[in-house]
Design an enzyme around this catalytic site. Structure first.
Site, PDB file in Angstrom:
ATOM      1  N   GLU A   1     -20.713 -23.172 -11.121  1.00  0.00           N
ATOM      2  CA  GLU A   1     -19.768 -23.415 -12.205  1.00  0.00           C
ATOM      3  C   GLU A   1     -18.850 -22.204 -12.340  1.00  0.00           C
ATOM      4  O   GLU A   1     -19.283 -21.078 -12.079  1.00  0.00           O
ATOM      5  CB  GLU A   1     -20.503 -23.617 -13.523  1.00  0.00           C
ATOM      6  CG  GLU A   1     -21.397 -24.842 -13.540  1.00  0.00           C
ATOM      7  CD  GLU A   1     -22.209 -24.912 -14.831  1.00  0.00           C
ATOM      8  OE1 GLU A   1     -21.830 -25.691 -15.717  1.00  0.00           O
ATOM      9  OE2 GLU A   1     -23.210 -24.194 -14.950  1.00  0.00           O
TER      10      GLU A   1
ATOM     11  N   HIS B   1     -31.748 -30.658 -13.155  1.00  0.00           N
ATOM     12  CA  HIS B   1     -30.741 -31.202 -12.229  1.00  0.00           C
ATOM     13  C   HIS B   1     -31.039 -30.892 -10.758  1.00  0.00           C
ATOM     14  O   HIS B   1     -31.034 -31.784  -9.910  1.00  0.00           O
ATOM     15  CB  HIS B   1     -29.353 -30.645 -12.558  1.00  0.00           C
ATOM     16  CG  HIS B   1     -28.929 -30.871 -13.975  1.00  0.00           C
ATOM     17  ND1 HIS B   1     -29.120 -32.070 -14.615  1.00  0.00           N
ATOM     18  CD2 HIS B   1     -28.318 -30.068 -14.874  1.00  0.00           C
ATOM     19  CE1 HIS B   1     -28.638 -31.979 -15.854  1.00  0.00           C
ATOM     20  NE2 HIS B   1     -28.158 -30.773 -16.029  1.00  0.00           N
TER      21      HIS B   1
ATOM     22  N   LYS C   1     -23.277 -19.446 -13.146  1.00  0.00           N
ATOM     23  CA  LYS C   1     -22.066 -19.533 -13.969  1.00  0.00           C
ATOM     24  C   LYS C   1     -21.085 -18.466 -13.498  1.00  0.00           C
ATOM     25  O   LYS C   1     -21.479 -17.473 -12.899  1.00  0.00           O
ATOM     26  CB  LYS C   1     -22.408 -19.266 -15.431  1.00  0.00           C
ATOM     27  CG  LYS C   1     -23.532 -20.155 -15.923  1.00  0.00           C
ATOM     28  CD  LYS C   1     -23.120 -20.917 -17.133  1.00  0.00           C
ATOM     29  CE  LYS C   1     -24.156 -21.887 -17.573  1.00  0.00           C
ATOM     30  NZ  LYS C   1     -23.745 -23.277 -17.474  1.00  0.00           N
TER      31      LYS C   1
ATOM     32  N   ARG D   1     -25.286 -37.033 -39.807  1.00  0.00           N
ATOM     33  CA  ARG D   1     -25.367 -36.491 -41.164  1.00  0.00           C
ATOM     34  C   ARG D   1     -24.052 -36.561 -41.936  1.00  0.00           C
ATOM     35  O   ARG D   1     -24.066 -36.636 -43.160  1.00  0.00           O
ATOM     36  CB  ARG D   1     -25.821 -35.024 -41.083  1.00  0.00           C
ATOM     37  CG  ARG D   1     -27.271 -34.869 -41.440  1.00  0.00           C
ATOM     38  CD  ARG D   1     -27.652 -33.461 -41.603  1.00  0.00           C
ATOM     39  NE  ARG D   1     -27.031 -32.581 -40.639  1.00  0.00           N
ATOM     40  CZ  ARG D   1     -27.466 -31.363 -40.367  1.00  0.00           C
ATOM     41  NH1 ARG D   1     -28.513 -30.902 -40.982  1.00  0.00           N
ATOM     42  NH2 ARG D   1     -26.869 -30.606 -39.481  1.00  0.00           N
TER      43      ARG D   1
ATOM     44  N   LYS E   1     -31.464 -33.972 -22.445  1.00  0.00           N
ATOM     45  CA  LYS E   1     -32.033 -32.668 -22.127  1.00  0.00           C
ATOM     46  C   LYS E   1     -31.672 -31.701 -23.244  1.00  0.00           C
ATOM     47  O   LYS E   1     -30.662 -31.943 -23.916  1.00  0.00           O
ATOM     48  CB  LYS E   1     -31.533 -32.189 -20.775  1.00  0.00           C
ATOM     49  CG  LYS E   1     -30.190 -31.462 -20.807  1.00  0.00           C
ATOM     50  CD  LYS E   1     -29.955 -30.692 -19.532  1.00  0.00           C
ATOM     51  CE  LYS E   1     -28.936 -29.620 -19.753  1.00  0.00           C
ATOM     52  NZ  LYS E   1     -28.528 -28.862 -18.617  1.00  0.00           N
TER      53      LYS E   1
ATOM     54  N   ASP F   1     -32.258 -24.286 -17.596  1.00  0.00           N
ATOM     55  CA  ASP F   1     -31.088 -25.093 -17.929  1.00  0.00           C
ATOM     56  C   ASP F   1     -30.661 -25.994 -16.765  1.00  0.00           C
ATOM     57  O   ASP F   1     -30.158 -27.090 -16.991  1.00  0.00           O
ATOM     58  CB  ASP F   1     -29.941 -24.141 -18.317  1.00  0.00           C
ATOM     59  CG  ASP F   1     -28.770 -24.876 -18.933  1.00  0.00           C
ATOM     60  OD1 ASP F   1     -29.007 -25.681 -19.852  1.00  0.00           O
ATOM     61  OD2 ASP F   1     -27.618 -24.653 -18.505  1.00  0.00           O
TER      62      ASP F   1
ATOM     63  N   HIS G   1     -27.882 -36.559 -16.367  1.00  0.00           N
ATOM     64  CA  HIS G   1     -26.639 -37.213 -15.942  1.00  0.00           C
ATOM     65  C   HIS G   1     -26.343 -36.988 -14.461  1.00  0.00           C
ATOM     66  O   HIS G   1     -25.562 -37.720 -13.882  1.00  0.00           O
ATOM     67  CB  HIS G   1     -25.464 -36.812 -16.834  1.00  0.00           C
ATOM     68  CG  HIS G   1     -25.049 -35.393 -16.692  1.00  0.00           C
ATOM     69  ND1 HIS G   1     -25.628 -34.383 -17.398  1.00  0.00           N
ATOM     70  CD2 HIS G   1     -24.112 -34.820 -15.907  1.00  0.00           C
ATOM     71  CE1 HIS G   1     -25.061 -33.251 -17.062  1.00  0.00           C
ATOM     72  NE2 HIS G   1     -24.142 -33.475 -16.153  1.00  0.00           N
TER      73      HIS G   1
ATOM     74  N   LYS H   1     -24.542 -39.829 -11.098  1.00  0.00           N
ATOM     75  CA  LYS H   1     -23.338 -39.584 -10.298  1.00  0.00           C
ATOM     76  C   LYS H   1     -23.320 -40.502  -9.083  1.00  0.00           C
ATOM     77  O   LYS H   1     -24.343 -40.740  -8.446  1.00  0.00           O
ATOM     78  CB  LYS H   1     -23.290 -38.119  -9.850  1.00  0.00           C
ATOM     79  CG  LYS H   1     -22.931 -37.180 -10.985  1.00  0.00           C
ATOM     80  CD  LYS H   1     -22.829 -35.751 -10.485  1.00  0.00           C
ATOM     81  CE  LYS H   1     -22.581 -34.795 -11.614  1.00  0.00           C
ATOM     82  NZ  LYS H   1     -21.195 -34.812 -12.088  1.00  0.00           N
TER      83      LYS H   1
HETATM   84  P1  NAD Z   1     -23.964 -31.261 -31.947  1.00  0.00           P
HETATM   85  O1  NAD Z   1     -24.531 -30.115 -32.701  1.00  0.00           O
HETATM   86  O2  NAD Z   1     -22.515 -31.261 -31.608  1.00  0.00           O
HETATM   87  O3  NAD Z   1     -24.242 -32.599 -32.795  1.00  0.00           O
HETATM   88  C1  NAD Z   1     -25.452 -32.840 -33.431  1.00  0.00           C
HETATM   89  C2  NAD Z   1     -25.410 -34.196 -34.116  1.00  0.00           C
HETATM   90  O4  NAD Z   1     -26.683 -34.398 -34.750  1.00  0.00           O
HETATM   91  C3  NAD Z   1     -24.362 -34.338 -35.207  1.00  0.00           C
HETATM   92  O5  NAD Z   1     -23.823 -35.640 -35.134  1.00  0.00           O
HETATM   93  C4  NAD Z   1     -25.165 -34.181 -36.501  1.00  0.00           C
HETATM   94  O6  NAD Z   1     -24.611 -34.877 -37.607  1.00  0.00           O
HETATM   95  C5  NAD Z   1     -26.476 -34.811 -36.089  1.00  0.00           C
HETATM   96  N1  NAD Z   1     -27.602 -34.325 -36.907  1.00  0.00           N
HETATM   97  C6  NAD Z   1     -28.049 -33.050 -37.024  1.00  0.00           C
HETATM   98  N2  NAD Z   1     -29.086 -33.002 -37.906  1.00  0.00           N
HETATM   99  C7  NAD Z   1     -29.285 -34.266 -38.338  1.00  0.00           C
HETATM  100  C8  NAD Z   1     -30.191 -34.872 -39.239  1.00  0.00           C
HETATM  101  N3  NAD Z   1     -31.119 -34.165 -39.901  1.00  0.00           N
HETATM  102  N4  NAD Z   1     -30.104 -36.192 -39.433  1.00  0.00           N
HETATM  103  C9  NAD Z   1     -29.186 -36.939 -38.784  1.00  0.00           C
HETATM  104  N5  NAD Z   1     -28.303 -36.442 -37.920  1.00  0.00           N
HETATM  105  C10 NAD Z   1     -28.348 -35.113 -37.691  1.00  0.00           C
HETATM  106  O7  NAD Z   1     -24.871 -31.450 -30.674  1.00  0.00           O
HETATM  107  P2  NAD Z   1     -24.467 -32.063 -29.234  1.00  0.00           P
HETATM  108  O8  NAD Z   1     -23.809 -31.008 -28.436  1.00  0.00           O
HETATM  109  O9  NAD Z   1     -23.750 -33.356 -29.414  1.00  0.00           O
HETATM  110  O10 NAD Z   1     -25.888 -32.306 -28.577  1.00  0.00           O
HETATM  111  C11 NAD Z   1     -26.787 -33.338 -28.961  1.00  0.00           C
HETATM  112  C12 NAD Z   1     -28.013 -33.297 -28.049  1.00  0.00           C
HETATM  113  O11 NAD Z   1     -27.611 -33.505 -26.711  1.00  0.00           O
HETATM  114  C13 NAD Z   1     -28.741 -31.952 -28.064  1.00  0.00           C
HETATM  115  O12 NAD Z   1     -30.113 -32.173 -27.906  1.00  0.00           O
HETATM  116  C14 NAD Z   1     -28.192 -31.243 -26.842  1.00  0.00           C
HETATM  117  O13 NAD Z   1     -29.089 -30.302 -26.325  1.00  0.00           O
HETATM  118  C15 NAD Z   1     -28.019 -32.418 -25.901  1.00  0.00           C
HETATM  119  N6  NAD Z   1     -27.012 -32.197 -24.850  1.00  0.00           N
HETATM  120  C16 NAD Z   1     -25.703 -31.938 -25.183  1.00  0.00           C
HETATM  121  C17 NAD Z   1     -24.770 -31.770 -24.171  1.00  0.00           C
HETATM  122  C18 NAD Z   1     -23.315 -31.508 -24.498  1.00  0.00           C
HETATM  123  O14 NAD Z   1     -22.520 -31.463 -23.552  1.00  0.00           O
HETATM  124  N7  NAD Z   1     -22.931 -31.355 -25.742  1.00  0.00           N
HETATM  125  C19 NAD Z   1     -25.147 -31.870 -22.834  1.00  0.00           C
HETATM  126  C20 NAD Z   1     -26.477 -32.152 -22.525  1.00  0.00           C
HETATM  127  C21 NAD Z   1     -27.393 -32.314 -23.550  1.00  0.00           C
END
Ligand code: NAD
Length: 484
Positions: free
Chosen positions: A216, A240, A331, A51, A148, A235, A178, A182
């Site tokens: 963790e 996992h 945790k 976005r 996830k 979670d 992920h 591993k």
């Molecule tokens: P985040 O909130 O940091 O990032 C979200 C991203 O989505 C941003 O780039 C934002 O611009 C984009 N976005 C949001 N609404 C949008 C829209 N309407 N149109 C286009 N783009 C849009 O989230 P994150 O932590 O990077 O996580 C992303 C996904 O991965 C989630 O489903 C989360 O559950 C999963 N996930 C994250 C992690 C982690 O370590 N961060 C680990 C496992 C899974």
């Protein structure tokens, strides 16, 4: 020993959510490492789509900063980083609207491998999948990668599967866990199915029990309110730990091929028996000088959500009848450690007079820290003084075995993304597997919700609640020590 890098075909990888936490912390630093190793062919493109109102130059700057922060030693390789950044593009896009889609279509080529990584909230999956088609971007060979959480119960997981299936075939969908990427997890399959030594013993005649621990040290911190809606079962266990359980318990697949492996994993999940609630212990960490309690972190003083869970499971099939599988995850525990342990049965009879000790072989597979395995064997204590027996570990820490080249071992995300480009689904979850896991998990959660079960408080920095220790003590067994 130098790891062999097999280049993949030229690709266009679109990362929806390319400015998000996951993309900056894991996906892009991982891709840079693959670039450095020579695996990413010239002419491939990585297209961030999110976005934020950025252009490609702004995105390259953002990713340069991310690689510097999260990329480890590689980040100092500035010349290569500049070349890598030249392969990055950015499109500001709205998943729910029409903005940016024409620009994306202009960038994504039809004659190279196309992959779309949905690194966004699952509520956007349907919008993205639909717009990729209505805008004529995706084709029948495109791949999508989804993160996830894949649902929060069976019903929502089925709905997500249906949403994706409306636009993509199962062979195009890569549900990432992920843990499966591993090195040690894959080595588990190599050890089981590449050696004569273990598989004949891998059953209820020789195995006393199996333990899986994922501990963790961090709490739920800044994402407490979000975590409070899920808890350790949703979670960690449903995905996992369940995947680890499958790999340790499954029958040998006919070949190392995606559906052959996933069919066997699915059979394990389907054979999991319901758990009596006396064999589940849930906990919440207490406040400590180092940090607030779970309920404070979750900003919910009446929260019943667990930050720790331990359980005893059984797999109802011929191989495992009567063998308990103990799983726990939590945790704010005493160390960050993930380990699978196979505890073999005691010797039926000892010929060494005077040796009272209980000798048993223990195979432990460490996912973190120090990925590797060790096998506890019994030997004679060196020196004079008769036949005194001691148990010693045969240690195979990958860092020792691989020497300086341990840095070459790909991180889970890197490996899995390269598998997507190769079109290899072996290490990804199939839709029916995810649904089967929820089918087993849902009644357990409904059970404790109906009983208004209150999680036991445990000390931060401990091994979890006392009751979790008792879960094994009652069976005359004990958990492995959690150590870093
Ligand atoms: P985040 O909130 O940091 O990032 C979200 C991203 O989505 C941003 O780039 C934002 O611009 C984009 N976005 C949001 N609404 C949008 C829209 N309407 N149109 C286009 N783009 C849009 O989230 P994150 O932590 O990077 O996580 C992303 C996904 O991965 C989630 O489903 C989360 O559950 C999963 N996930 C994250 C992690 C982690 O370590 N961060 C680990 C496992 C899974």
């Amino acid at each position: 020993m130098v790891s062999r890098v097999i280049p993949v075909e030229k690709f266009d990888l679109v990362i929806f959510g390319g400015t998000g936490d996951l993309a900056r912390r894991k996906i892009l630093p991982g891709l840079f490492r693959r670039f450095l190793s020579g695996q990413m062919p010239a002419g491939s493109r990585i297209i961030g789509a999110a976005r934020s109102d950025l252009d490609s130059a702004g995105y390259r700057k953002m990713i340069a900063d991310a690689v510097a922060e999260f990329g480890g030693n590689e980040s100092s390789n500035t010349k290569s980083l500049q070349s890598f950044l030249q392969q990055l593009e950015y499109v500001a896009i709205d998943a729910k609207g029409e903005g940016g889609w024409a620009a994306l279509k202009a960038l994504v080529r039809q004659d190279v491998v196309q992959a779309f990584y949905f690194s966004v909230a699952p509520s956007l999956f349907g919008d993205l999948a639909e717009r990729l088609h209505t805008n004529g971007i995706a084709n029948e060979n495109s791949r999508i990668v989804v993160e996830k959480p894949f649902g929060r119960d069976l019903e929502s997981a089925q709905a997500l599967n249906e949403t994706l299936a409306a636009h993509f075939r199962e062979r195009q969908i890569y549900r990432i866990d992920h843990y499966l990427g591993k090195e040690t997890v894959q080595n588990l399959m190599a050890v089981r199915f590449g050696n004569m030594l273990f598989e004949p013993l891998w059953n209820n005649h020789y195995v006393d029990h199996i333990q899986i621990t994922v501990a963790e040290t961090v709490g739920v911190g800044g994402r407490g309110a979000y975590y409070d809606k899920s808890g350790a079962m949703r979670d960690m266990v449903q995905n996992h730990l369940m995947q680890l359980l499958c790999l340790i318990a499954m029958e040998p697949p006919g070949q190392f091929e995606a559906d052959a492996v996933r069919d066997e994993k699915l059979k394990v999940i389907r054979a999991l028996q319901p758990i009596d609630h006396h064999h589940i212990v849930r906990g919440q960490y207490d406040a400590s000088p180092d940090g607030p309690s779970y309920r404070e972190d979750a900003e919910n003083p009446r929260s019943f959500t667990e930050s720790f869970i331990a359980m005893r499971c059984h797999i109802a099939n011929w191989r495992w009848a009567g063998v308990p599988f103990y799983m726990r995850t939590g945790k704010r525990m005493k160390a960050r450690s993930s380990e699978i342990t196979v505890v073999f049965k005691d010797l039926g009879h000892t010929i060494f007079e005077g040796d009272e000790a209980r000798h048993r072989n223990i195979l432990s597979i460490r996912l973190q820290p120090n990925e590797g395995m060790d096998l506890q064997v019994t030997i004679k204590e060196p020196g004079p003084g008769g036949m005194r027996l001691i148990d010693v570990p045969l240690d195979m820490t990958f860092a020792d075995a691989l020497g300086d080249n341990v840095e070459d071992v790909a991180d889970a995300y890197e490996r899995l993304i390269m598998d997507v480009i190769r079109g290899n689904q072996t290490l990804f979850m199939r839709g029916d597997e995810v649904e089967a896991a929820w089918r087993w998990t849902d009644p357990l959660i409904e059970g404790w919700e109906a009983r208004n079960d209150v999680p036991k408080v445990y000390d931060a920095g401990s091994a979890g609640p006392e009751d979790a220790l008792m879960l094994m003590h009652r069976d005359g067994r004990k958990w492995r020590d959690i150590k870093a």
